[in-house]
Design an enzyme around this catalytic site. Structure first.
Site, PDB file in Angstrom:
ATOM      1  N   HIS A 162      42.503  31.807  28.733  1.00  0.00           N
ATOM      2  CA  HIS A 162      43.470  32.781  29.241  1.00  0.00           C
ATOM      3  C   HIS A 162      43.732  32.583  30.729  1.00  0.00           C
ATOM      4  O   HIS A 162      42.964  31.933  31.439  1.00  0.00           O
ATOM      5  CB  HIS A 162      42.954  34.206  29.005  1.00  0.00           C
ATOM      6  CG  HIS A 162      41.687  34.492  29.751  1.00  0.00           C
ATOM      7  ND1 HIS A 162      41.666  34.793  31.097  1.00  0.00           N
ATOM      8  CD2 HIS A 162      40.398  34.501  29.340  1.00  0.00           C
ATOM      9  CE1 HIS A 162      40.413  34.985  31.483  1.00  0.00           C
ATOM     10  NE2 HIS A 162      39.622  34.809  30.445  1.00  0.00           N
ATOM     11  N   GLU A 207      35.001  36.876  23.985  1.00  0.00           N
ATOM     12  CA  GLU A 207      34.009  36.353  24.920  1.00  0.00           C
ATOM     13  C   GLU A 207      32.631  36.951  24.642  1.00  0.00           C
ATOM     14  O   GLU A 207      32.487  37.951  23.929  1.00  0.00           O
ATOM     15  CB  GLU A 207      34.462  36.659  26.361  1.00  0.00           C
ATOM     16  CG  GLU A 207      33.541  36.156  27.458  1.00  0.00           C
ATOM     17  CD  GLU A 207      33.312  34.656  27.423  1.00  0.00           C
ATOM     18  OE1 GLU A 207      32.618  34.193  26.487  1.00  0.00           O
ATOM     19  OE2 GLU A 207      33.773  33.954  28.334  1.00  0.00           O
TER      20      GLU A 207
END
Length: 467
Positions: A271, A347
């Site tokens: 990202h 994550e």
């Protein structure tokens, strides 16, 4: 077995009216145009012209290699759905054309994909050239065609880097400066917290005082590392990937052995930058879930432009966290593809370390930090996820996605630890290898997975689209 991409289109000026088609055959491994064909066909409908373009493209591909695998890409939803067998063919003029097209190659060798019109410019312009030639009473000629040249999407303008090739720190700094200038700033952007990129590198090499804002933890054991969620790009060991190699990686890279078929290719996108990135803080799945910063959104736009120019992505899958969903949404909008969310791409949960820097964790929880760096089964303070737990989750997610997207090229938008773990597992490398990979914000990596269970890492930490 070779793989070709066939892009085809047709048009009618009146529907029915003066009509023509165009088709192009592209080498999926290199992106090279192998054949072009176009023809004015007189008065016909749009759909008939589209089918004629498909048929001509398939025949051109067969002339090159009858054993090749073919990926047909068209902006005609009707043709794609009918040739895929999902819609019935009712029009009498199209039935024989569809039967003839289906007979050019054995059906298992051909797949069909709908793409937006803006991604089918080459074939569209060939069709228009053919119609223009027909209007003049002439035949279309490849020798005078400019369709390929005019259809190329120009690379997005990017600030010139001030560092050496491959130095994404310079690119990020220039992006920030450009954004500041767009808001009416008259002076250069201020340096990131903690000093310049060079200062940060020195601090990291000295005492590993920074950590992953996204789990990019660097072992203190002789690892001169760069914070993962800092867009401080290490100029020291980040090599620039040649443009042609990058294109090959994104285009399914190499033809697989004939008995293995087309690999599934995961294009792995980290990202874009968040407000926590310059601060180099742990930012996992158990923290504040920050959105992208202005820099991060600009990075996502640059990624989208680069991937749209290559035209190889067939699906987009994102982590559920906000920074990934926002990145994926910006890129997918440029590609004309919807985003699917996969929980397994999130994550690591860093427990009590969320929001802290590496140095702060080292000071407050030295024993837990040492154990975590030494043992993949050790958890962060407060019951976060161990590297081993993340690896099990990522492996399960990988297998699930491989089953769902066999033989396709899929963009996975995720975070440092999941992406590094996919690369580590593909290499069959030990857990310690996680500390020896650089992974910048908005970087692209790629792994191809074959039918025999083997995998091939094709690209790692490419940031050329940001420069």
């Amino acid at each position: 077995m070779r793989e070709f991409i066939v892009e085809a289109d047709g048009g009618s000026r009146g529907n029915p009216g003066p009509a023509g088609y165009g088709a192009v055959v592209i080498d999926a491994a290199t992106g090279e145009t192998l054949a072009e064909t176009a023809e004015y066909i007189g008065v016909a409908t749009n759909n008939v012209a589209e089918y004629r373009g498909l048929l001509a493209g398939l025949k051109a591909a067969r002339a090159l290699d009858p054993a090749a695998r073919i990926r047909v890409r068209m902006d005609s939803k009707l043709v794609v759905e009918q040739m895929s067998g999902r819609w019935k063919i009712k029009h009498p003029d199209m039935k024989p054309l569809a039967r003839e097209a289906a007979a050019v190659f054995p059906p298992p060798q051909v797949t069909y994909e709908w793409i937006p019109r803006e991604r089918n410019k080459h074939a569209d312009r060939l069709a228009n050239e053919a119609m223009d030639a027909g209007k003049r009473g002439e035949r279309w000629s490849q020798s005078t065609s400019t369709a390929e040249l005019s259809a190329r999407t120009p690379a997005p303008a990017a600030p010139e880097p001030t560092g050496p090739p491959g130095d994404a720190a310079a690119g990020a700094a220039r992006a920030r400066a450009a954004l500041a200038g767009g808001r009416g700033a008259t002076s250069p952007a201020a340096p990131e917290p903690g000093g310049t990129a060079a200062d940060t590198d020195a601090r990291v090499a000295r005492d590993v005082a920074s950590a992953s804002a996204e789990a990019d933890v660097r072992a203190a054991r002789n690892v001169a590392s760069v914070p993962a969620d800092a867009d401080v790009r290490a100029a020291r060991n980040v090599a620039s990937v040649p443009a042609d190699a990058d294109v090959r990686a994104a285009r399914n890279v190499a033809s697989p052995p004939a008995d293995l078929g087309v690999p599934a290719t995961f294009v792995l996108l980290r990202h874009g930058e968040t407000p926590l990135t310059p601060q180099k803080r742990f930012s996992g799945s158990g923290g504040s879930d920050p959105a992208l910063s202005d820099v991060g959104r600009r990075q996502a736009e640059l990624v989208g432009a680069a991937l749209a120019a290559r035209g190889t992505i067939q699906a987009v899958v994102s982590s559920p966290l906000a920074r990934c969903r926002e990145t994926a949404g910006i890129v997918a909008a440029r590609l004309g593809i919807e985003v699917s969310v996969e929980e397994g791409l999130r994550e690591t949960d860093f427990g009590a370390w969320e929001g802290l820097t590496f140095g702060e964790v080292r000071e407050r929880h030295p024993e837990d930090m040492n154990a975590w760096l030494a043992d993949p089964e050790a958890e962060p303070t407060g019951g976060g996820e161990s590297f081993a737990a993340v690896a099990r989750r990522v492996a399960t997610t990988r297998d699930k996605l491989l089953a769902a997207y066999a033989g396709r090229t899929v963009l996975l938008v995720s975070h440092v630890t999941p992406i590094k773990t996919l690369v580590r597992l593909a290499l069959d490398a030990p857990p310690q290898s996680l500390f020896r990979m650089e992974l910048s914000a908005a970087s692209v990596s790629a792994v191809a997975y074959y039918a025999d269970g083997n995998a091939s890492v094709r690209l790692l930490n490419d940031t050329s689209h940001l420069r």
